[in-house]
Motif scaffolding. Structure first.
Motif, PDB file in Angstrom:
ATOM      1  N   TYR A 156       0.840  -1.310  -0.072  1.00 21.13           N
ATOM      2  CA  TYR A 156      -0.045   0.062   0.010  1.00 21.13           C
ATOM      3  C   TYR A 156       0.796   1.313   0.202  1.00 21.13           C
ATOM      4  CZ  TYR A 156      -3.496  -3.712   1.012  1.00 21.13           C
ATOM      5  OH  TYR A 156      -4.357  -4.676   1.276  1.00 21.13           O
ATOM      6  N   PRO A 157       0.371   2.321  -0.588  1.00 22.93           N
ATOM      7  CA  PRO A 157       1.583   3.456  -0.853  1.00 22.93           C
ATOM      8  C   PRO A 157       1.628   4.418   0.467  1.00 22.93           C
ATOM      9  CG  PRO A 157      -0.740   3.795  -1.743  1.00 22.93           C
ATOM     10  CD  PRO A 157      -0.844   2.363  -1.512  1.00 22.93           C
ATOM     11  N   ASN A 158       0.477   4.335   1.278  1.00 21.47           N
ATOM     12  CA  ASN A 158       0.790   4.959   2.637  1.00 21.47           C
ATOM     13  C   ASN A 158      -0.118   4.352   3.744  1.00 21.47           C
ATOM     14  OD1 ASN A 158      -1.797   6.390   2.195  1.00 21.47           O
ATOM     15  ND2 ASN A 158      -0.781   7.304   0.459  1.00 21.47           N
ATOM     16  N   TRP A 159      -0.217   4.981   4.841  1.00 21.36           N
ATOM     17  CA  TRP A 159      -1.021   4.578   5.880  1.00 21.36           C
ATOM     18  C   TRP A 159      -2.434   4.830   5.901  1.00 21.36           C
ATOM     19  CZ3 TRP A 159       0.722   2.054  10.328  1.00 21.36           C
ATOM     20  CH2 TRP A 159       2.202   1.926  10.497  1.00 21.36           C
ATOM     21  N   ARG A 160      -2.969   6.026   5.215  1.00 20.22           N
ATOM     22  CA  ARG A 160      -4.191   6.023   4.980  1.00 20.22           C
ATOM     23  C   ARG A 160      -4.857   5.199   4.035  1.00 20.22           C
ATOM     24  NH1 ARG A 160      -7.225   9.659   7.412  1.00 20.22           N
ATOM     25  NH2 ARG A 160      -8.612   9.527   5.723  1.00 20.22           N
ATOM     26  N   ALA A 161      -3.863   4.477   2.925  1.00 21.01           N
ATOM     27  CA  ALA A 161      -4.539   3.683   2.041  1.00 21.01           C
ATOM     28  C   ALA A 161      -4.511   2.206   2.610  1.00 21.01           C
ATOM     29  CB  ALA A 161      -3.591   3.753   0.738  1.00 21.01           C
ATOM     30  N   HIS A 162      -4.176   2.016   3.583  1.00 17.96           N
ATOM     31  CA  HIS A 162      -4.154   0.413   4.303  1.00 17.96           C
ATOM     32  C   HIS A 162      -5.612   0.238   4.619  1.00 17.96           C
ATOM     33  CE1 HIS A 162      -3.209  -2.922   6.813  1.00 17.96           C
ATOM     34  NE2 HIS A 162      -2.005  -2.726   5.981  1.00 17.96           N
TER      35      HIS A 162
END
Length: 330
Positions: A250-256
Protein backbone atom coordinates in the motif's frame (compact mmCIF):
# COMPACT_ATOMS: atom_id res chain seq x y z
CA UNK A 1 -1.12 8.95 28.58
CA UNK A 2 0.92 8.61 25.38
CA UNK A 3 0.20 5.74 23.01
CA UNK A 4 3.67 4.41 23.74
CA UNK A 5 2.62 3.86 27.35
CA UNK A 6 -0.41 1.75 26.45
CA UNK A 7 -0.05 -1.94 27.28
CA UNK A 8 0.20 -3.87 24.02
CA UNK A 9 -0.21 -7.47 22.83
CA UNK A 10 1.67 -8.56 19.70
CA UNK A 11 0.81 -11.77 17.83
CA UNK A 12 2.93 -11.61 14.66
CA UNK A 13 6.68 -11.26 15.19
CA UNK A 14 9.47 -13.22 13.51
CA UNK A 15 12.30 -13.71 15.99
CA UNK A 16 15.15 -13.54 13.47
CA UNK A 17 13.37 -10.73 11.63
CA UNK A 18 13.29 -8.70 14.83
CA UNK A 19 17.08 -8.83 15.23
CA UNK A 20 18.51 -5.30 15.40
CA UNK A 21 20.99 -4.74 12.53
CA UNK A 22 23.74 -3.85 15.00
CA UNK A 23 23.19 -7.19 16.75
CA UNK A 24 23.60 -9.12 13.49
CA UNK A 25 26.68 -7.10 12.52
CA UNK A 26 28.18 -7.84 15.91
CA UNK A 27 27.64 -11.58 15.51
CA UNK A 28 29.08 -11.42 12.00
CA UNK A 29 32.25 -9.79 13.33
CA UNK A 30 32.58 -12.38 16.07
CA UNK A 31 32.22 -15.23 13.57
CA UNK A 32 34.14 -13.58 10.70
CA UNK A 33 31.13 -13.74 8.39
CA UNK A 34 31.05 -11.37 5.42
CA UNK A 35 27.73 -9.55 5.21
CA UNK A 36 28.84 -6.87 2.78
CA UNK A 37 26.02 -5.48 0.69
CA UNK A 38 23.38 -6.41 3.25
CA UNK A 39 23.15 -3.00 4.94
CA UNK A 40 22.44 0.51 3.69
CA UNK A 41 24.45 3.66 4.36
CA UNK A 42 22.59 4.23 7.64
CA UNK A 43 23.29 0.71 8.88
CA UNK A 44 19.82 -0.68 8.26
CA UNK A 45 18.93 -3.79 6.30
CA UNK A 46 18.98 -3.17 2.54
CA UNK A 47 16.41 -4.70 0.15
CA UNK A 48 14.21 -3.50 -2.68
CA UNK A 49 11.22 -5.86 -2.60
CA UNK A 50 9.72 -8.78 -0.69
CA UNK A 51 11.77 -11.44 -2.43
CA UNK A 52 15.04 -9.63 -1.81
CA UNK A 53 13.88 -9.13 1.77
CA UNK A 54 13.58 -12.92 2.11
CA UNK A 55 17.15 -13.33 0.87
CA UNK A 56 18.50 -10.72 3.30
CA UNK A 57 16.48 -12.28 6.13
CA UNK A 58 17.93 -15.71 5.46
CA UNK A 59 21.44 -14.25 5.09
CA UNK A 60 21.08 -12.67 8.54
CA UNK A 61 20.20 -16.06 10.03
CA UNK A 62 23.62 -17.33 8.90
CA UNK A 63 25.11 -15.47 11.88
CA UNK A 64 22.79 -17.31 14.28
CA UNK A 65 24.58 -20.63 14.63
CA UNK A 66 24.24 -21.71 18.27
CA UNK A 67 21.60 -21.88 21.01
CA UNK A 68 23.47 -19.11 22.84
CA UNK A 69 23.13 -16.88 19.77
CA UNK A 70 19.36 -17.34 20.01
CA UNK A 71 19.45 -16.75 23.76
CA UNK A 72 21.12 -13.39 23.15
CA UNK A 73 18.77 -12.62 20.26
CA UNK A 74 15.68 -13.32 22.35
CA UNK A 75 16.87 -11.00 25.12
CA UNK A 76 17.59 -8.22 22.61
CA UNK A 77 14.23 -8.57 20.86
CA UNK A 78 12.17 -8.69 24.04
CA UNK A 79 13.94 -5.65 25.45
CA UNK A 80 12.98 -3.71 22.29
CA UNK A 81 9.37 -4.95 22.46
CA UNK A 82 8.99 -4.08 26.13
CA UNK A 83 10.29 -0.57 25.43
CA UNK A 84 7.22 -0.07 23.20
CA UNK A 85 4.84 -1.22 25.94
CA UNK A 86 4.39 -4.83 24.79
CA UNK A 87 3.47 -7.06 27.74
CA UNK A 88 2.69 -10.24 25.78
CA UNK A 89 4.24 -11.39 22.53
CA UNK A 90 4.05 -14.41 20.28
CA UNK A 91 7.04 -15.05 18.07
CA UNK A 92 7.48 -17.28 15.05
CA UNK A 93 10.27 -19.83 15.47
CA UNK A 94 11.61 -22.09 12.73
CA UNK A 95 13.50 -25.33 13.44
CA UNK A 96 14.71 -24.83 9.85
CA UNK A 97 17.01 -22.11 11.23
CA UNK A 98 17.50 -23.72 14.65
CA UNK A 99 19.26 -27.01 14.10
CA UNK A 100 18.14 -27.76 10.54
CA UNK A 101 14.98 -29.54 11.74
CA UNK A 102 16.92 -32.05 13.84
CA UNK A 103 14.77 -32.67 16.92
CA UNK A 104 17.67 -32.99 19.36
CA UNK A 105 19.27 -29.79 18.14
CA UNK A 106 15.90 -28.00 18.09
CA UNK A 107 15.35 -28.89 21.75
CA UNK A 108 18.68 -27.22 22.64
CA UNK A 109 17.77 -24.05 20.76
CA UNK A 110 14.30 -24.02 22.30
CA UNK A 111 15.71 -24.36 25.82
CA UNK A 112 18.00 -21.38 25.21
CA UNK A 113 15.11 -19.28 23.88
CA UNK A 114 12.87 -20.21 26.81
CA UNK A 115 15.56 -19.38 29.36
CA UNK A 116 15.99 -15.96 27.77
CA UNK A 117 12.21 -15.43 27.76
CA UNK A 118 12.09 -16.19 31.49
CA UNK A 119 14.83 -13.64 32.15
CA UNK A 120 13.00 -11.02 30.07
CA UNK A 121 9.75 -11.68 31.91
CA UNK A 122 11.44 -11.04 35.25
CA UNK A 123 13.43 -8.06 33.98
CA UNK A 124 11.02 -6.33 31.61
CA UNK A 125 7.59 -7.74 32.49
CA UNK A 126 6.99 -9.19 29.02
CA UNK A 127 5.63 -12.71 28.44
CA UNK A 128 6.65 -14.69 25.34
CA UNK A 129 5.13 -17.71 23.64
CA UNK A 130 6.35 -19.51 20.51
CA UNK A 131 4.63 -20.45 17.25
CA UNK A 132 6.62 -22.90 15.16
CA UNK A 133 6.49 -22.10 11.46
CA UNK A 134 7.39 -24.16 8.45
CA UNK A 135 8.85 -22.23 5.53
CA UNK A 136 6.65 -22.39 2.46
CA UNK A 137 9.38 -22.06 -0.14
CA UNK A 138 11.37 -24.87 1.51
CA UNK A 139 8.60 -27.26 0.44
CA UNK A 140 6.08 -29.71 1.99
CA UNK A 141 8.58 -32.44 2.90
CA UNK A 142 10.66 -30.13 5.08
CA UNK A 143 7.39 -28.80 6.52
CA UNK A 144 6.60 -32.34 7.72
CA UNK A 145 9.91 -32.46 9.59
CA UNK A 146 9.20 -29.04 11.10
CA UNK A 147 5.73 -30.19 12.17
CA UNK A 148 7.23 -33.20 13.93
CA UNK A 149 9.58 -30.88 15.84
CA UNK A 150 6.53 -28.83 16.78
CA UNK A 151 4.51 -31.84 17.88
CA UNK A 152 7.36 -33.16 20.05
CA UNK A 153 7.87 -29.83 21.84
CA UNK A 154 4.27 -28.62 22.13
CA UNK A 155 3.43 -27.38 25.60
CA UNK A 156 3.22 -24.28 27.75
CA UNK A 157 5.73 -22.34 25.63
CA UNK A 158 5.25 -23.74 22.12
CA UNK A 159 1.55 -23.20 21.65
CA UNK A 160 1.00 -22.72 17.91
CA UNK A 161 1.98 -23.77 14.42
CA UNK A 162 1.98 -21.82 11.18
CA UNK A 163 3.55 -21.25 7.80
CA UNK A 164 5.57 -18.32 6.46
CA UNK A 165 7.68 -17.56 3.43
CA UNK A 166 6.92 -16.97 -0.24
CA UNK A 167 3.13 -17.18 -0.75
CA UNK A 168 3.58 -17.61 -4.51
CA UNK A 169 5.22 -21.02 -4.14
CA UNK A 170 2.91 -24.00 -3.70
CA UNK A 171 -0.61 -24.11 -2.31
CA UNK A 172 -1.82 -24.31 1.30
CA UNK A 173 -3.23 -27.81 0.66
CA UNK A 174 0.33 -29.01 -0.04
CA UNK A 175 1.03 -28.48 3.67
CA UNK A 176 -2.10 -30.18 5.01
CA UNK A 177 -0.16 -33.10 6.53
CA UNK A 178 2.04 -30.75 8.57
CA UNK A 179 -0.97 -28.80 9.86
CA UNK A 180 -2.90 -31.96 10.72
CA UNK A 181 0.09 -33.25 12.71
CA UNK A 182 0.35 -29.97 14.60
CA UNK A 183 -3.40 -29.92 15.28
CA UNK A 184 -3.29 -33.47 16.64
CA UNK A 185 -0.50 -32.36 19.00
CA UNK A 186 -2.81 -29.71 20.44
CA UNK A 187 -1.22 -26.72 18.73
CA UNK A 188 -3.35 -23.85 17.52
CA UNK A 189 -3.02 -22.79 13.91
CA UNK A 190 -2.26 -19.69 11.89
CA UNK A 191 -0.98 -19.12 8.36
CA UNK A 192 0.57 -16.27 6.41
CA UNK A 193 -1.83 -15.46 3.57
CA UNK A 194 -3.40 -12.50 1.84
CA UNK A 195 -0.21 -10.52 1.61
CA UNK A 196 1.26 -11.39 -1.79
CA UNK A 197 -1.08 -14.21 -2.74
CA UNK A 198 -4.26 -12.15 -2.83
CA UNK A 199 -7.68 -12.99 -1.37
CA UNK A 200 -7.69 -16.51 -2.80
CA UNK A 201 -4.71 -17.38 -0.60
CA UNK A 202 -6.74 -16.39 2.47
CA UNK A 203 -9.68 -18.53 1.40
CA UNK A 204 -7.37 -21.49 0.68
CA UNK A 205 -5.69 -21.19 4.08
CA UNK A 206 -9.07 -21.12 5.82
CA UNK A 207 -10.57 -24.03 3.93
CA UNK A 208 -7.52 -26.27 3.37
CA UNK A 209 -5.60 -25.71 6.61
CA UNK A 210 -8.52 -24.81 8.93
CA UNK A 211 -6.62 -22.07 10.74
CA UNK A 212 -8.17 -19.75 13.28
CA UNK A 213 -5.86 -16.81 12.57
CA UNK A 214 -4.39 -15.38 9.38
CA UNK A 215 -1.02 -13.66 9.27
CA UNK A 216 -1.56 -10.41 7.34
CA UNK A 217 -4.77 -11.28 5.47
CA UNK A 218 -5.26 -7.71 4.30
CA UNK A 219 -5.77 -8.60 0.63
CA UNK A 220 -9.11 -10.08 1.71
CA UNK A 221 -10.43 -6.53 1.31
CA UNK A 222 -10.44 -7.16 -2.46
CA UNK A 223 -13.22 -9.74 -2.01
CA UNK A 224 -16.03 -8.46 0.19
CA UNK A 225 -17.71 -11.87 0.39
CA UNK A 226 -14.48 -13.14 1.93
CA UNK A 227 -14.42 -10.19 4.33
CA UNK A 228 -17.93 -11.13 5.45
CA UNK A 229 -16.83 -14.74 5.91
CA UNK A 230 -13.91 -13.66 8.09
CA UNK A 231 -16.24 -11.55 10.22
CA UNK A 232 -18.89 -14.27 10.52
CA UNK A 233 -16.37 -16.96 11.50
CA UNK A 234 -14.50 -14.70 13.91
CA UNK A 235 -11.19 -15.26 12.10
CA UNK A 236 -8.51 -13.00 13.54
CA UNK A 237 -6.12 -11.13 11.26
CA UNK A 238 -2.57 -10.50 12.44
CA UNK A 239 -2.22 -7.17 10.64
CA UNK A 240 1.21 -5.57 10.19
CA UNK A 241 0.55 -2.18 8.56
CA UNK A 242 4.10 -0.84 8.67
CA UNK A 243 5.38 -4.00 7.02
CA UNK A 244 2.77 -3.81 4.25
CA UNK A 245 3.62 -0.18 3.52
CA UNK A 246 7.39 -0.66 3.66
CA UNK A 247 7.14 -3.51 1.14
CA UNK A 248 4.96 -1.46 -1.20
CA UNK A 249 1.71 -3.33 -0.77
CA UNK A 250 0.00 0.00 0.00
CA UNK A 251 1.33 3.49 -0.78
CA UNK A 252 0.69 5.05 2.61
CA UNK A 253 -0.98 4.57 5.99
CA UNK A 254 -4.33 6.07 5.01
CA UNK A 255 -4.52 3.67 2.07
CA UNK A 256 -4.12 0.65 4.33
CA UNK A 257 -7.36 -1.39 4.71
CA UNK A 258 -7.08 -2.12 8.46
CA UNK A 259 -9.69 0.49 9.37
CA UNK A 260 -12.14 -0.70 6.70
CA UNK A 261 -11.71 -4.31 7.79
CA UNK A 262 -12.42 -3.30 11.38
CA UNK A 263 -15.51 -1.33 10.36
CA UNK A 264 -16.83 -4.39 8.50
CA UNK A 265 -16.62 -6.49 11.65
CA UNK A 266 -13.33 -8.33 11.11
CA UNK A 267 -11.22 -8.94 14.21
CA UNK A 268 -7.94 -7.17 13.56
CA UNK A 269 -4.79 -7.02 15.65
CA UNK A 270 -1.62 -4.95 15.29
CA UNK A 271 1.92 -6.32 14.95
CA UNK A 272 5.32 -5.35 13.56
CA UNK A 273 6.30 -8.50 11.61
CA UNK A 274 10.06 -7.84 11.22
CA UNK A 275 10.39 -4.42 12.88
CA UNK A 276 14.00 -3.33 12.16
CA UNK A 277 13.65 -4.33 8.51
CA UNK A 278 10.65 -2.02 8.20
CA UNK A 279 11.92 0.74 10.52
CA UNK A 280 9.06 0.30 12.93
CA UNK A 281 8.12 -0.58 16.51
CA UNK A 282 4.80 -1.29 18.16
CA UNK A 283 4.82 2.27 19.49
CA UNK A 284 5.37 3.62 15.98
CA UNK A 285 2.56 1.44 14.57
CA UNK A 286 0.20 2.95 17.14
CA UNK A 287 1.33 6.50 16.37
CA UNK A 288 0.94 6.11 12.60
CA UNK A 289 -2.48 4.47 12.92
CA UNK A 290 -3.58 7.31 15.20
CA UNK A 291 -2.38 9.84 12.63
CA UNK A 292 -4.04 8.02 9.71
CA UNK A 293 -7.40 7.13 11.24
CA UNK A 294 -7.65 9.29 14.37
CA UNK A 295 -7.92 6.23 16.58
CA UNK A 296 -7.89 7.09 20.27
CA UNK A 297 -6.58 5.18 23.27
CA UNK A 298 -9.94 3.43 23.68
CA UNK A 299 -9.69 1.93 20.19
CA UNK A 300 -6.16 0.67 20.83
CA UNK A 301 -7.20 -0.81 24.17
CA UNK A 302 -10.03 -2.68 22.42
CA UNK A 303 -7.57 -4.06 19.85
CA UNK A 304 -5.24 -5.18 22.66
CA UNK A 305 -8.15 -7.09 24.23
CA UNK A 306 -9.00 -8.67 20.87
CA UNK A 307 -5.35 -9.69 20.54
CA UNK A 308 -5.29 -11.27 23.97
CA UNK A 309 -8.53 -13.16 23.30
CA UNK A 310 -6.89 -14.56 20.14
CA UNK A 311 -3.56 -15.37 21.77
CA UNK A 312 -2.32 -18.96 21.66
CA UNK A 313 -1.71 -19.24 25.40
CA UNK A 314 -3.26 -21.19 28.26
CA UNK A 315 -6.11 -19.84 30.36
CA UNK A 316 -3.92 -18.98 33.36
CA UNK A 317 -1.52 -16.95 31.24
CA UNK A 318 -4.41 -15.18 29.54
CA UNK A 319 -5.95 -14.30 32.89
CA UNK A 320 -2.63 -12.94 34.16
CA UNK A 321 -2.08 -10.80 31.07
CA UNK A 322 -5.68 -9.58 31.24
CA UNK A 323 -5.05 -8.31 34.76
CA UNK A 324 -1.97 -6.48 33.49
CA UNK A 325 -4.04 -4.86 30.72
CA UNK A 326 -6.72 -3.84 33.18
CA UNK A 327 -4.18 -2.42 35.60
CA UNK A 328 -2.51 -0.45 32.81
CA UNK A 329 -5.89 0.91 31.68
CA UNK A 330 -6.96 1.97 35.16
Amino acid sequence: MSLKDLAKVELHLHLEGAAPPAFIRGLAREKHIDLSGMFDADGGYKFSDFWQFLKVYEAATETLKTPMDYHRLTLAVLEESAASGVIYSETFLSPDFCGNRDLGAWREYLQAIQEAAEIAQKTHGITLRGIITCIRHFGPEKARQTALCAAETAGDFITGFGIAGDEKIGKPKDFRWAFDAAREAGLRLTAHAGEWGGPDSVRDALHDLEVERIGHGVRAIEDLALVDELAEKGIVLEVCPGSNIALGLYPNWRAHPISTLLQRGVKVTISTDDPPFFHTTMAREYDRLHDAFDWDAGQFRAIARTSLDAAFCDADTRARIRKQLEAADA
